[in-house]
Design a protein around this motif. Structure first.
Motif, PDB file in Angstrom:
ATOM      1  N   CYS A  10       0.913  -1.197   0.037  1.00 46.93           N
ATOM      2  CA  CYS A  10      -0.082  -0.109  -0.136  1.00 46.93           C
ATOM      3  C   CYS A  10       0.928   1.264   0.049  1.00 46.93           C
ATOM      4  O   CYS A  10       2.065   1.209  -0.285  1.00 46.93           O
ATOM      5  CB  CYS A  10      -1.146  -0.137   1.226  1.00 46.93           C
ATOM      6  N   LEU A  11       0.291   2.312   0.486  1.00 44.20           N
ATOM      7  CA  LEU A  11       1.220   3.429   0.636  1.00 44.20           C
ATOM      8  C   LEU A  11       2.132   3.710   1.636  1.00 44.20           C
ATOM      9  O   LEU A  11       3.090   3.861   1.491  1.00 44.20           O
ATOM     10  CB  LEU A  11       0.067   4.855   0.365  1.00 44.20           C
ATOM     11  N   GLY A  12       1.624   3.677   2.730  1.00 49.46           N
ATOM     12  CA  GLY A  12       2.264   3.848   3.862  1.00 49.46           C
ATOM     13  C   GLY A  12       2.697   2.683   4.800  1.00 49.46           C
ATOM     14  O   GLY A  12       3.589   2.719   5.613  1.00 49.46           O
ATOM     15  N   ASN A  13       2.180   1.482   4.507  1.00 49.53           N
ATOM     16  CA  ASN A  13       2.448   0.168   4.921  1.00 49.53           C
ATOM     17  C   ASN A  13       2.227   0.214   6.469  1.00 49.53           C
ATOM     18  O   ASN A  13       3.019  -0.341   7.258  1.00 49.53           O
ATOM     19  CB  ASN A  13       4.034  -0.116   4.884  1.00 49.53           C
ATOM     20  N   ILE A  14       1.055   1.091   6.947  1.00 50.68           N
ATOM     21  CA  ILE A  14       0.690   1.133   8.378  1.00 50.68           C
ATOM     22  C   ILE A  14      -0.739   0.559   8.538  1.00 50.68           C
ATOM     23  O   ILE A  14      -1.212   0.823   9.697  1.00 50.68           O
ATOM     24  CB  ILE A  14       1.086   2.488   8.963  1.00 50.68           C
ATOM     25  N   CYS A  15      -1.588   0.879   7.292  1.00 51.13           N
ATOM     26  CA  CYS A  15      -2.856   0.652   7.563  1.00 51.13           C
ATOM     27  C   CYS A  15      -3.264  -0.693   6.859  1.00 51.13           C
ATOM     28  O   CYS A  15      -3.616  -1.951   7.113  1.00 51.13           O
ATOM     29  CB  CYS A  15      -3.989   1.583   7.024  1.00 51.13           C
ATOM     30  N   ARG A  16      -3.567  -0.705   5.520  1.00 53.11           N
ATOM     31  CA  ARG A  16      -4.095  -1.722   4.748  1.00 53.11           C
ATOM     32  C   ARG A  16      -3.111  -2.832   4.304  1.00 53.11           C
ATOM     33  O   ARG A  16      -3.639  -4.103   4.684  1.00 53.11           O
ATOM     34  CB  ARG A  16      -4.305  -1.070   3.187  1.00 53.11           C
ATOM     35  N   HIS A  75       6.589   6.473   6.830  1.00 52.65           N
ATOM     36  CA  HIS A  75       6.372   5.801   8.194  1.00 52.65           C
ATOM     37  C   HIS A  75       7.246   4.475   8.393  1.00 52.65           C
ATOM     38  O   HIS A  75       7.002   3.618   9.324  1.00 52.65           O
ATOM     39  CB  HIS A  75       4.782   5.146   8.106  1.00 52.65           C
ATOM     40  N   ASP A 104      -8.305   3.825   0.937  1.00 55.89           N
ATOM     41  CA  ASP A 104      -7.338   4.159   2.078  1.00 55.89           C
ATOM     42  C   ASP A 104      -8.347   4.458   3.439  1.00 55.89           C
ATOM     43  O   ASP A 104      -8.954   5.684   3.105  1.00 55.89           O
ATOM     44  CB  ASP A 104      -6.595   5.188   1.625  1.00 55.89           C
ATOM     45  N   PRO A 105      -8.208   4.151   4.517  1.00 57.00           N
ATOM     46  CA  PRO A 105      -8.950   4.119   5.914  1.00 57.00           C
ATOM     47  C   PRO A 105      -8.277   5.186   6.715  1.00 57.00           C
ATOM     48  O   PRO A 105      -8.849   5.706   7.640  1.00 57.00           O
ATOM     49  CB  PRO A 105      -9.156   3.002   6.424  1.00 57.00           C
ATOM     50  N   TYR A 106      -7.031   5.750   6.226  1.00 61.78           N
ATOM     51  CA  TYR A 106      -6.093   6.394   7.047  1.00 61.78           C
ATOM     52  C   TYR A 106      -6.873   7.828   7.569  1.00 61.78           C
ATOM     53  O   TYR A 106      -6.757   8.155   8.861  1.00 61.78           O
ATOM     54  CB  TYR A 106      -5.013   6.892   6.462  1.00 61.78           C
ATOM     55  N   TYR A 107      -7.639   8.726   6.791  1.00 63.09           N
ATOM     56  CA  TYR A 107      -8.109   9.636   7.113  1.00 63.09           C
ATOM     57  C   TYR A 107      -9.590   9.568   7.581  1.00 63.09           C
ATOM     58  O   TYR A 107     -10.530  10.556   7.649  1.00 63.09           O
ATOM     59  CB  TYR A 107      -8.430  10.897   6.135  1.00 63.09           C
TER      60      TYR A 107
HETATM   61  P1  4NP Z   1      -1.965   2.945   4.129  1.00 73.77           P
HETATM   62  O1  4NP Z   1      -2.617   4.149   4.685  1.00 73.77           O
HETATM   63  O2  4NP Z   1      -1.276   3.300   2.836  1.00 73.77           O
HETATM   64  O3  4NP Z   1      -3.175   1.965   3.877  1.00 73.77           O
HETATM   65  O4  4NP Z   1      -0.872   2.282   4.949  1.00 73.77           O
HETATM   66  C1  4NP Z   1      -1.977   5.457   4.785  1.00 73.77           C
HETATM   67  C2  4NP Z   1      -0.965   5.730   5.753  1.00 73.77           C
HETATM   68  C3  4NP Z   1      -0.327   6.945   5.720  1.00 73.77           C
HETATM   69  C4  4NP Z   1      -0.782   7.814   4.876  1.00 73.77           C
HETATM   70  C5  4NP Z   1      -1.556   7.518   3.459  1.00 73.77           C
HETATM   71  C6  4NP Z   1      -1.883   6.161   3.913  1.00 73.77           C
HETATM   72  N1  4NP Z   1      -0.161   9.143   4.953  1.00 73.77           N
HETATM   73  O5  4NP Z   1      -0.061   9.819   4.228  1.00 73.77           O
HETATM   74  O6  4NP Z   1       0.698   9.130   5.689  1.00 73.77           O
END
Ligand code: 4NP
Length: 151
Positions: free
Chosen positions: A7-13, A43, A123-126
């Motif tokens: 994914c983008l951040g490797n902390i959620c999905r 991250h 993306d569930p981050y926000y």
């Molecule tokens: P992820 O979610 O790609 O599912 O881990 C995100 C985590 C952080 C950010 C964006 C998406 N960020 O912009 O910091």
């Protein structure tokens, strides 16, 4: 099979996807390896988002030991299948491919459960906690389909 979730951040999905597939592999005694990473570096070294950890824990899956890392070109050598969560992850990884073999490893994860639709894992981050549960359920179905498809 060696499978990489991206994914983008490797902390959620992608850490949720890694935890879910790890659990299923264990239940089915498959000798597969699973890892996850992000296309971005913001991250690196961090544990999964607390909401992702809590959602996984609600389903008896512990992802607290995972640490974020960034995708590297070497991952094309180390993995058989690379599952992207959304189109930008897919395009970012494919752009780094050195040849057709690398490119063919990269797939949209929800095409396993919704073939040929190129759907994205939101993306569930926000968003709120509900977004994480929705993502968990999408990834759970996709991981069942991955096991059916490749085992
Ligand atoms: P992820 O979610 O790609 O599912 O881990 C995100 C985590 C952080 C950010 C964006 C998406 N960020 O912009 O910091």
């Amino acid at each position: 099979m060696k499978i990489l979730m991206v994914c983008l951040g490797n902390i959620c999905r992608s850490p949720m996807a890694e935890g879910i597939l790890r659990q299923k592999i264990k239940e089915k005694n498959l000798a597969w390896q699973v890892d996850s990473c992000g296309t971005g570096s913001w991250h690196v070294g961090q544990t999964p988002d607390t909401r992702a950890q809590a959602t996984a824990q609600n389903h008896q899956i512990d992802i607290s030991m995972l640490r974020a890392r960034q995708f590297s070109v070497k991952d094309f050598d180390d993995f058989d299948l690379i599952f992207a969560m959304d189109t930008s992850n897919y395009n970012d990884v494919r752009r780094l491919a050195r040849n057709e073999t690398d490119k063919e490893k990269v797939k949209m994860i929800l095409n396993e459960s919704f073939p040929k639709q190129n759907r994205a894992v939101p993306d569930p981050y926000y968003g709120g906690d509900h977004g994480f549960e929705q993502v968990f359920l999408l990834l759970d179905d996709a991981c069942d389909a991955i096991i059916q498809h490749y085992s």
